[in-house]
Every structure is written in C-alpha cells, then in structure tokens.
Design an enzyme around this catalytic site. Structure first.
Site: not given
Lengths: 158, 158, 158, 158, 158, 158
Positions: D76-78, D114-115, D129
């Site tokens: 739902l992120c733009h 969010m970024e 990793d």
C-alpha cells in the site's frame, strides 16, 4: 480515424512519445472487467467454507501491485507515480462470477487508463489462479475503460 | 466441486502451496484472448500506413516478458523457469479485432497455465495501449485456457 | 570461527559463490520476528472496527512476494525457485504486538534461510506501514532463523 | 488512538490512499536497526583477514537498492522518486554487532519513513547473509523510525 | 552462415525458443569489456583520495545483480538460475581505463553467455556513472564473449 | 580534475547524492554505440530471409524497457520518470554492423545520461543475443554519450 497512432514515429518505428510539453494536470481513470465461472464456483467463494475475505484481499493487492508495474509490463507506457488507487471486487450472481473495478489517479503529463486496466486484468488473473483448481474453464471478459478525466482530451465516458 | 481451494490453509489463510512432493514432468499450456475494436481501427492496424509488424512485435514481446513476470504479478504462483514460449497475434475481421494465442512449456512441478494466461493478457493490454488514441472504447474478452498437459491431472482441453 | 566468509574470494572481493558442485537436496528453513506496538494499537488491529483479516492478508502476501524477491534484494544470494512458503501472523498480548513466522522449502543447491528471513522482514515492515498512522513508534525485533534443514551442514536449530 | 487506519476504506477493504490533495513538501526520514552477533563474528568482520570495506559496501548498496523498491515490496506504499539516500554502518562492540542508520529525502506528497525502514532492513538482512556461514544464530533488532519531517504532521522524533 | 536465426519462427516472428528437449549440462561463459577514460581519471580512481574499494565493490555488485536480471532485460532470453558468478575489475594503464571480466556458470538447458555479457555491461555503465562527473567523455568498448562451454556446441573460445 | 567524485561521502562511502536542492529543469541526453559483426551476419539481418523489422523492433523495445530500469541497474542512480525516449537502429556497412542511438528527456533534478546509455547498451546486447547463434564473435564498442542538455552544467557535446 485520421489520427496517427502516436506510438509510431514518422518512419513507422515504435518509440515512447515525448510528453514533456504536455500540461501537468490531475488525471483519473476507471476500468472494469469480469471473471465468469460456474455458479457452484461462485457459491464456493461466497460460502462459509471459503474465506472470501482472504481471496478478495489477495486479488485487490495483486491489482494494486500490478498497477504499479504498468510501465514495466507495457513497453511504450510512461512511468508515473500513482497518487491513489482503489480496486473493488463484487460477486455478481447474474454472470455468475466476480466483477472487478479499479479507479486510479495521479497528477502528471499522461493519463492513467493503462494503470486502471492493468489493475483490473491483474486482479482478474489472480482470481482465476486461486479458483482454477475447482473450475479451470472460467473466462475473463469485458476488460474495458469506463471513464477517464484530465489532460488535453478532457472527460471521456463509455 | 468438493475439492478444497488449494491456495488456502486449513485455517483459511492464503499460502503458496508446497509442490515439493509433486513429480517433475513436462508441462504445456495454451491460452487465448481477444481485443474487440471498431472495424476502422482494425483497418488502420492492417493498412499500409501503419507498420503492423512493429505493433505486433511490441505486443508479442510484451506477452513474452509478461509471462516471465507471472510469479511477480500473481501472489500465490510459484516461480518457474519457462523453457519455451510463443505468442501469436492474428487479425480477425469477424470480431472485428485481434486474437492473441500463447503457448508455453516447462519441465517442473507446477503447471504453466498462469504463464500462458499472463502472456495473453499482457499482449492484449499492450495492443490496447498502442491503439487507444484512436479507439479508447475497445474491450478485451475471452481470456481463457484452451488446453494444458502434464502433471497429476494430465490433459485438459476446453 | 576459523571458517572463511564464503562470499569473499581469496583476494577479498565479493562474488556469488559457485554452488554448482553442491548436492541437490530438499531444503527447508523457518524464521520469525516481532513487531512491538502500544497495547492500544494491538487492540485496534484485533477489534471489530478494524478488519484484521485484510491487514493480516496484506502482510502475508507481502511476505510471500518479498521472499520471491530475495535474490533481487540481497546481492550475493543465488536465485532459486521456492516450492512452498507459508507466512503466519499471530497477535501476542505479552509483547504487546504481532509475531510473524515464515517457513519455506525448495529442492536445490543452496539453503532457503534468506528467503524465510526476507519473508518475515517484508511482512513486518508491511504491518508497520499499515499501522504507522496510529503508532509511528513501533519497533521490529527478533528477526532470526529458528531452524533449517538440508544441504551439507544438515539440521540446525536455534 | 481514535484515528482510522488510513489504509482501509470505509467498508474495511485495503486501498492505496489518495494523496493527490496533499501538499508537495520536502520530506525526510531517518531509521535505524541492529544486527546482533557473537563477539568473534564482529572481530572477524573488523579484522584484517576480512575486507570490511567490501562487506560494508555490499550492505550499503543493498540498502540503497532496497529503498528504491519500497513500493514494490510494501503493497500500500505509494511509489515516489527519492532525491537522496545515505546508509551508514557502524560496528558497536557493546552489542556486539553492527548498527545501520539510513536517512532519505524527497519532495512529494507522502513521507519517506518506509523507504528509510526498508533501506535499514535490507542492509541488515544482507549483512546477515554475508556472515551467516560463521554465525547463523545472529538476530536483527530495533528496526525503528528515529525521526521524520515534512507533511501535514510535521516533525516527529522518537 | 546458412543457419537460421533461432529467435525467429518459420513465419519470421520472434519467439522464445523451446529448449525443453536440450540436454541439462554444466554451462560456463566468460565475457569482458573496457571503460576508456582520461589518464587523470584513472589516477583519481586509484589514488588515495578516492576509495577504490568502494567504487569497485559497487560495480562488482551491479554486475552481479545485473546478471540476475538478464532474462528481464533481454526479451528472448530464457530465465535460468545462476549457480556462480564472479566479476573482476582491473585498472589498465595502457588503455588507460578499467577492464571488467565476468565468469558465470549454471547447470541447465541454455548457455550463460548473455548473463556474462550483461554482468560486464552493467558493471561498465555503473563505473561510467560513478566517474562521469569528472570525465563525461569516457567510452565503453570491447564488450565481447571470451569463452563458453557446455551444451550441444561444446567449447568456444575467441 | 580537482572535483570530487560526487557518489562518495566525505568519509569515502558511496551514497545516493541528495539532489533535492537542484533546480527542476528540462533534461535531454543522447548516447550511441555499435555492434560489430561479420559482413555475412549483417547481410543476413538485412536480407529478405530475415525479418529485419522484428529484430530491430525487439531491440528498440529492449532499449526502451532497459532505460526504465536504469535506477534498478545502477546502484547510485536516482529514479526518475522519463518523459520521452527514442531508440534508433541503423545498419552500417562500413563497420560492418549495427549502430544504436538513443535520445531521452525528462523534467527533473538530475540528468538522463545514464538512461540514454542504458537504452543503448540494452539494445546492443539484445541484438547480440538474437544474432549470436550465427556469429558469437561479435563485439560491442563505442558506447558513449554524444550530447546532453539541462541542469547546472548546461550543454555538453562530444
């Protein structure tokens, strides 16, 4: 019909049209499509034994994520950041089947028809994927633009 | 119709089904779909003033590239490496419009129906994109599986 | 601790390790993680006014789709086709917050730890995204591998 | 806590919120997180026998590339074009482990929290990793937003 | 030269060749290429004032990540999971400039030439990007296949 | 040559430069490159037995789609929405081979050199892929920026 196919240059080769001189305006578009199935398949989707919520949520999200990939899927589409997008899924006993409608908007130099159509088609094939184990003969129909607004051509409605 | 929707766990949540125990077999699938348009639009596509080759080549490539993105577009699809894929586009005066048919194959544990259907739908929306400036009212119909082979369920034909 | 960091060549440069000589075996991995939030935020997620189903379904799908992108996100990871993947989300009043657990499997030459961890972290940041408007101070913790099996090193459990 | 979850429509379905009416402002956000490991693992990372530079550079780049994929990973992120992004990695003997901090900025209609969080989590799982062959029991913790600025809600600091 | 262009069907349309009947063998390929620059630019890359390590690490990772995207970038390439990949970057005073060499391997039905070439070209354009602010006139040359092995045609060497 | 490498922070680590304070201007860039081949290979491409149209169309589209992926391929590139892009492919008997030229434009805070160069290199490796079955010894050369305009540095021409 005398207009040119805008995706072709004068020597007939495809290119991504330069929209740099177009006005930046608010653009919206709505598209829809349908997945036809056996009545029993629709019953299964809607019955208590099947969590309609999850099935519909998966398809809605696939539609939203698909719309964000429009320029990656359609070679001559311009990339553009969507400002809003809604995907609605409704059962229709008359088909019988499911109807998907997507509305999206942005402020930019190109329209968002392809984003709305991509949202619809991605949601529909995702629904097909989730139901194909019980009904592989389903078919998708009536993917079409319902309405668009903004830009040089203004409002268009089916 | 008594089968379960395989994409749902026993508590009704979506998951990506474990296919690890399925046999590795040759899988093929063929799907098709149509883009309906005005007769004049089809004429334009086919007439000398428009390089049909390029328009068709763009849609074929979009179909091929779309098929490779199937597992990215459809949340519960398993990623699989396709071993072959052909997308054919044919004009049909009777529609009037264009008919797309895609056949793909792999050797693996899941079928390739969704890859064939994704190839068809991506080619169709790409054709829509290239022709929408002259005919925004076109619609997509009859996206469906024609035939598949391989795996536990064996051959299926519409 | 005398082992080499396998992602580095003898001259100390990163590379994607050649796994071509490793045995093809069934591989599984389970990872988990938690999103801590205010008790009121957890109540909101679980209360009737909020469709827990949709919120959880979005995060589950994001986790599944994120796992498929593992090799795209983590530079030195080998691409591999997952054969199965389940993402579970459980409310935990004791945190208070949500706990995500992902289990995935494949048959191949490398393990699927990173796929399980990527599924967990993507589901958690997606939950954060959906709840941040009411509780931006949430934090993610305890993303870790719980268990893995298959390959030269065999079974490992936390 | 009386606010709505903005990602849900009034009928409780997820959508991508329409931000088209929001002001275009400069937005910044900073997030951080930690990878806990055995002291010997941290020594290995920092010792001459291991080119810290390459390990850190890989994680920084993974964080930057992950941030560009935020809207692809979080349903739902733009989508938005970042104008700047820095990812810093610091060893911390007290954990013992590595601390990642990301700061990003854009000029647009939605925030970049969010970024920043995606940059941090992608850098952390990439570090995991590269080090998991010597220390599979490492865990990721404290992924959280530290500060953000811009938009209707203005400045927020943990 | 009497051979057919295998990417074209008998009616002259592009398709993704069916490799399903080919033998599964170990495949390797090595490719290389060069970035020519001013002597002063190469000095800057190699001098203490510039962290060669980071610049080279970024390009190596870009090459590795680019190789994983080969089938996404090249329309008629088959997707295949690489089992190993190394990208080496060496300064060459004689050019003056940087030389990139990539070697990759897989076990499968198609060769990995395009993966090696894509790794090289992506590493080279990434180096160009990092150095263009001081030397925009640089040019890329000699991207070519050096050697390949495996498959029906066996060993090939330039 | 006294300028800094802008992709490095003062402590010598890579970052994505903050362009938030740069002026939003119209940006254009043109790049080119060549694929050298045997004269017989060029004849085959141009002869009636091979549909030049399709081969060229595939490469043009690959170039366009590659340009849209620039920020995904090149770690420190800013994502930006292209407003126009043309890829031209011309046979040149003198090489002998094919010459690719790409011109792209946008309105934004960073230049589009890397998009033009990525379009060229992707089109060239796609041509290589389609012709390699008859001529694996082809090589790519002279990928370079021809001209750019817009931004603080203004016009630049080779």
């Amino acid at each position: 019909m005398s207009e040119q196919l805008t995706h072709l240059t004068s020597n007939g080769e495809v290119h991504m049209v330069d929209v740099g001189a177009k006005a930046v305006t608010k653009r919206t578009a709505t598209a829809s499509g349908e997945l036809l199935m056996q009545a029993a398949t629709l019953d299964l989707v809607l019955s208590g034994s099947s969590p309609k919520g999850d099935v519909f949520a998966v398809a809605r999200i696939a539609g939203i994520q698909g719309a964000k990939k429009t320029a990656e899927l359609i070679p001559l589409c311009h990339p553009l950041p969507l400002s809003g997008l809604t995907v609605e899924i409704k059962p229709e006993q008359a088909l019988p089947g499911l109807r998907v409608e997507a509305t999206c908007s942005t402020t930019g130099q190109t329209g968002v028809e392809m984003e709305a159509i991509t949202a619809v088609s991605t949601a529909l094939i995702t629904l097909y994927d989730m139901l194909k184990s019980v009904d592989p003969g389903m078919s998708i129909r009536q993917i079409q633009l319902l309405e668009k607004d903004g830009g040089r051509h203004g409002h268009w409605k089916r």
